[in-house]
Write a protein that holds these residues in place. Structure first.
Motif, PDB file in Angstrom:
ATOM      1  N   SER A 198     -19.497 -48.409  -9.497  1.00 11.76           N
ATOM      2  CA  SER A 198     -19.200 -49.703 -10.121  1.00 11.76           C
ATOM      3  C   SER A 198     -18.707 -49.489 -11.547  1.00 11.76           C
ATOM      4  O   SER A 198     -19.125 -48.554 -12.235  1.00 11.76           O
ATOM      5  CB  SER A 198     -20.442 -50.601 -10.130  1.00 11.76           C
ATOM      6  N   LEU A 199     -17.821 -50.358 -11.968  1.00  9.35           N
ATOM      7  CA  LEU A 199     -17.233 -50.278 -13.310  1.00  9.35           C
ATOM      8  C   LEU A 199     -17.734 -51.425 -14.168  1.00  9.35           C
ATOM      9  O   LEU A 199     -17.640 -52.593 -13.778  1.00  9.35           O
ATOM     10  CB  LEU A 199     -15.704 -50.331 -13.218  1.00  9.35           C
ATOM     11  N   ASN A 200     -18.268 -51.089 -15.321  1.00  9.09           N
ATOM     12  CA  ASN A 200     -18.635 -52.099 -16.312  1.00  9.09           C
ATOM     13  C   ASN A 200     -17.516 -52.160 -17.338  1.00  9.09           C
ATOM     14  O   ASN A 200     -17.473 -51.388 -18.295  1.00  9.09           O
ATOM     15  CB  ASN A 200     -19.971 -51.738 -16.978  1.00  9.09           C
ATOM     16  N   ASP A 201     -16.589 -53.069 -17.115  1.00 10.95           N
ATOM     17  CA  ASP A 201     -15.464 -53.264 -18.030  1.00 10.95           C
ATOM     18  C   ASP A 201     -15.891 -54.348 -19.017  1.00 10.95           C
ATOM     19  O   ASP A 201     -15.646 -55.538 -18.816  1.00 10.95           O
ATOM     20  CB  ASP A 201     -14.219 -53.676 -17.239  1.00 10.95           C
ATOM     21  N   GLY A 202     -16.540 -53.935 -20.093  1.00 12.74           N
ATOM     22  CA  GLY A 202     -17.237 -54.902 -20.926  1.00 12.74           C
ATOM     23  C   GLY A 202     -16.738 -55.001 -22.344  1.00 12.74           C
ATOM     24  O   GLY A 202     -15.999 -54.161 -22.856  1.00 12.74           O
ATOM     25  N   LYS A 203     -17.199 -56.070 -22.981  1.00  8.42           N
ATOM     26  CA  LYS A 203     -16.942 -56.330 -24.398  1.00  8.42           C
ATOM     27  C   LYS A 203     -18.181 -56.995 -24.967  1.00  8.42           C
ATOM     28  O   LYS A 203     -18.698 -57.959 -24.404  1.00  8.42           O
ATOM     29  CB  LYS A 203     -15.718 -57.231 -24.574  1.00  8.42           C
ATOM     30  N   MET A 204     -18.677 -56.457 -26.077  1.00 15.39           N
ATOM     31  CA  MET A 204     -19.864 -57.020 -26.705  1.00 15.39           C
ATOM     32  C   MET A 204     -19.586 -57.303 -28.164  1.00 15.39           C
ATOM     33  O   MET A 204     -19.066 -56.446 -28.886  1.00 15.39           O
ATOM     34  CB  MET A 204     -21.049 -56.057 -26.594  1.00 15.39           C
TER      35      MET A 204
END
Length: 222
Positions: A198-204
């Motif tokens: 799974s890919l966590n394509d994130g922005k925080m």
């Protein structure tokens, strides 16, 4: 070309002269080069201060970031219920980046009240921006290579109060202040659970207040 440079120089001189409070005040000529040893744990901060008048100067800074480990401690090791970026310890430790800042100093002690034009208590608003690039991490699963990547952008404002001292050519500049900063993390991180990827394509994004205590040291260049 020479005429163009001359016109630019004359325009800049006229602009800087507008900072003077009256016709008797002349443009400042002192230039100071400083470093901040209190930040050497993760970056090298170099500052250049240029006097404009006897009570006003501009300070420019550049930062060379060679590790982001302190942010790892604040972001992931100190748990106050905050959301945490999906960036590994190794990426934080090996993070590299650059930072730029500019401050406008208003000295509260004028040339007539102080033996040195640069010495005295000052108030300084500072704006800054930093960019940190985290190294890629490759993971090979089933002959397929997955690459984790990430970066961080920091934008902030500081309000500093300090007292700059001068001894011959040596400068000592302790300061304290408060500020606010926004950190923007972007990351692509792969997670593996048996045969699933799974890919966590994130922005925080986090916006927090900050406290600043430090001391700068340097020399008068001219």
């Amino acid at each position: 070309m020479k005429k163009t440079l001359l016109l630019i120089w004359l325009s800049c001189s006229f602009f800087l002269s507008s900072f003077a409070q009256d016709g008797k005040k002349q443009l400042g000529k002192n230039t100071f080069l400083k470093v901040n040893p209190t930040t050497l744990i993760n970056e090298l901060d170099i500052y250049l201060e240029q006097e404009i008048t006897d009570k006003f100067s501009l300070e420019f800074g550049i930062s060379g970031i060679y590790t982001d480990y302190p942010d790892y401690v604040l972001a992931k090791k100190i748990d106050i219920g905050q959301k945490k970026p999906d960036i590994s310890t190794e990426q934080f430790v090996d993070g590299r980046g650059l930072g730029f800042r500019v401050g406008a100093r208003l000295y509260l002690i004028s040339q007539e009240m102080s033996p040195s034009r640069a010495a005295g208590t000052y108030f300084e608003p500072v704006v800054f921006v930093k960019k940190v690039f985290y190294p890629n991490e490759d993971n090979t699963v089933g002959n397929v290579t997955y690459t984790n990547s990430g970066d961080k952008t920091v934008i902030g404002l500081q309000l500093l109060v300090g007292r700059q001292f001068k001894k011959d050519r040596f400068i000592l500049d302790p300061f304290i202040g408060v500020g606010i900063r926004s950190k923007i993390y972007k990351y692509n991180t792969y997670h593996f659970d048996e045969d699933k990827v799974s890919l966590n394509d994130g922005k925080m994004v986090s916006v927090l207040p900050s406290l600043h205590i430090g001391i700068k040291m340097g020399l008068k260049l001219w």
